[in-house]
Enzyme design. Structure first.
Site, PDB file in Angstrom:
ATOM      1  CB  CYS A   1       0.840  -2.634   4.796  1.00 24.90           C
ATOM      2  SG  CYS A   1       0.722  -3.764   6.195  1.00 24.90           S
TER       3      CYS A   1
ATOM      4  CB  THR B   1       2.198  -3.042  10.953  1.00 26.87           C
ATOM      5  OG1 THR B   1       0.984  -3.492  10.314  1.00 26.87           O
ATOM      6  CG2 THR B   1       1.935  -1.753  11.721  1.00 26.87           C
TER       7      THR B   1
ATOM      8  CG  ASP C   1      -0.331   0.126   2.537  1.00 24.39           C
ATOM      9  OD1 ASP C   1       0.917   0.196   2.601  1.00 24.39           O
ATOM     10  OD2 ASP C   1      -1.056   0.171   3.545  1.00 24.39           O
TER      11      ASP C   1
ATOM     12  CG  HIS D   1       9.367 -24.473  12.775  1.00 26.14           C
ATOM     13  ND1 HIS D   1       9.344 -24.364  14.155  1.00 26.14           N
ATOM     14  CD2 HIS D   1      10.554 -25.041  12.455  1.00 26.14           C
ATOM     15  CE1 HIS D   1      10.479 -24.843  14.644  1.00 26.14           C
ATOM     16  NE2 HIS D   1      11.234 -25.249  13.631  1.00 26.14           N
TER      17      HIS D   1
ATOM     18  CG  HIS E   1       8.224 -28.779  11.638  1.00 24.08           C
ATOM     19  ND1 HIS E   1       7.737 -27.987  12.643  1.00 24.08           N
ATOM     20  CD2 HIS E   1       9.507 -29.069  11.973  1.00 24.08           C
ATOM     21  CE1 HIS E   1       8.666 -27.789  13.543  1.00 24.08           C
ATOM     22  NE2 HIS E   1       9.762 -28.437  13.169  1.00 24.08           N
TER      23      HIS E   1
HETATM   24  C1  RB5 Z   1      -1.965   2.549   6.606  1.00 26.55           C
HETATM   25  O1  RB5 Z   1      -1.982   3.744   7.298  1.00 26.55           O
HETATM   26  C2  RB5 Z   1      -1.760   1.376   7.570  1.00 26.55           C
HETATM   27  O2  RB5 Z   1      -2.883   1.197   8.360  1.00 26.55           O
HETATM   28  C3  RB5 Z   1      -1.431   0.114   6.803  1.00 26.55           C
HETATM   29  O3  RB5 Z   1      -0.317   0.338   5.999  1.00 26.55           O
HETATM   30  C4  RB5 Z   1      -1.077  -1.137   7.579  1.00 26.55           C
HETATM   31  O4  RB5 Z   1      -0.099  -0.868   8.552  1.00 26.55           O
HETATM   32  C5  RB5 Z   1      -2.158  -1.969   8.089  1.00 26.55           C
HETATM   33  O5  RB5 Z   1      -1.922  -3.034   8.671  1.00 26.55           O
END
Ligand code: RB5
Length: 147
Positions: free
Chosen positions: A65, A67, A8, A98, A134
């Site tokens: 993204c 996180t 994203d 795993h 596994h």
């Molecule tokens: C975008 O602001 C953020 O929410 C997205 O990139 C992501 O971290 C969602 O998990």
């Protein structure tokens, strides 16, 4: 080895850096977007990449993204996808060994791109364990998709 890539807006720059890293290693990459930092919704890119990986046997996905969490949640909704969101080299290697992960989800905001490259590098080097315990657990995950 072939990687489908997606991000994203929050993961765009890191995805671009990781694509260069993969290409340098001689790995084929197919970039399914985003193609700039304009605001978009991460599930749209998780879906595109996950569907291609599920169809294209032996391919992998890389999703970035803010996180890596949203991408992994969304990608794991697609049958046949085992998406992991490792936070260091150890968990990246274990995701392959795993969990036989076929999609790696990384963060564009929580660590530096140099860390993201190292985490991806560990994922690339590791191989799925052939240990019966596994393999059995992966089969149980596949069974869950049929319930
Ligand atoms: C975008 O602001 C953020 O929410 C997205 O990139 C992501 O971290 C969602 O998990």
């Amino acid at each position: 080895m072939k990687f489908y890539l997606g991000s994203d807006h929050a993961g765009y720059k890191t995805k671009e850096a990781l694509q260069k890293y993969l290409v340098k290693k001689g790995i084929e990459t197919i970039d399914l977007g985003a193609h700039d930092e304009g605001r978009v919704d991460y599930p749209d890119f998780a879906e595109k990449v996950a569907k291609m990986v599920a169809k294209d046997k032996d391919s992998f996905g890389l999703l970035v993204c803010g996180t890596g969490i949203g991408m992994s949640i969304a990608a794991n909704k697609v049958k046949g996808i085992r998406a992991a969101n490792p936070f260091n080299t150890k968990t990246a290697a274990l995701a392959r060994e795993h969990n036989n992960a076929n999609v790696i989800c990384l963060s564009g905001r929580m660590y530096k791109d140099s860390d993201a490259k190292q985490i991806l590098g560990a994922f690339l080097k590791a191989k799925p364990s052939k240990l019966v315990r596994h393999v059995k657990r992966i089969k149980k995950i596949s069974k869950l998709e049929k319930k």
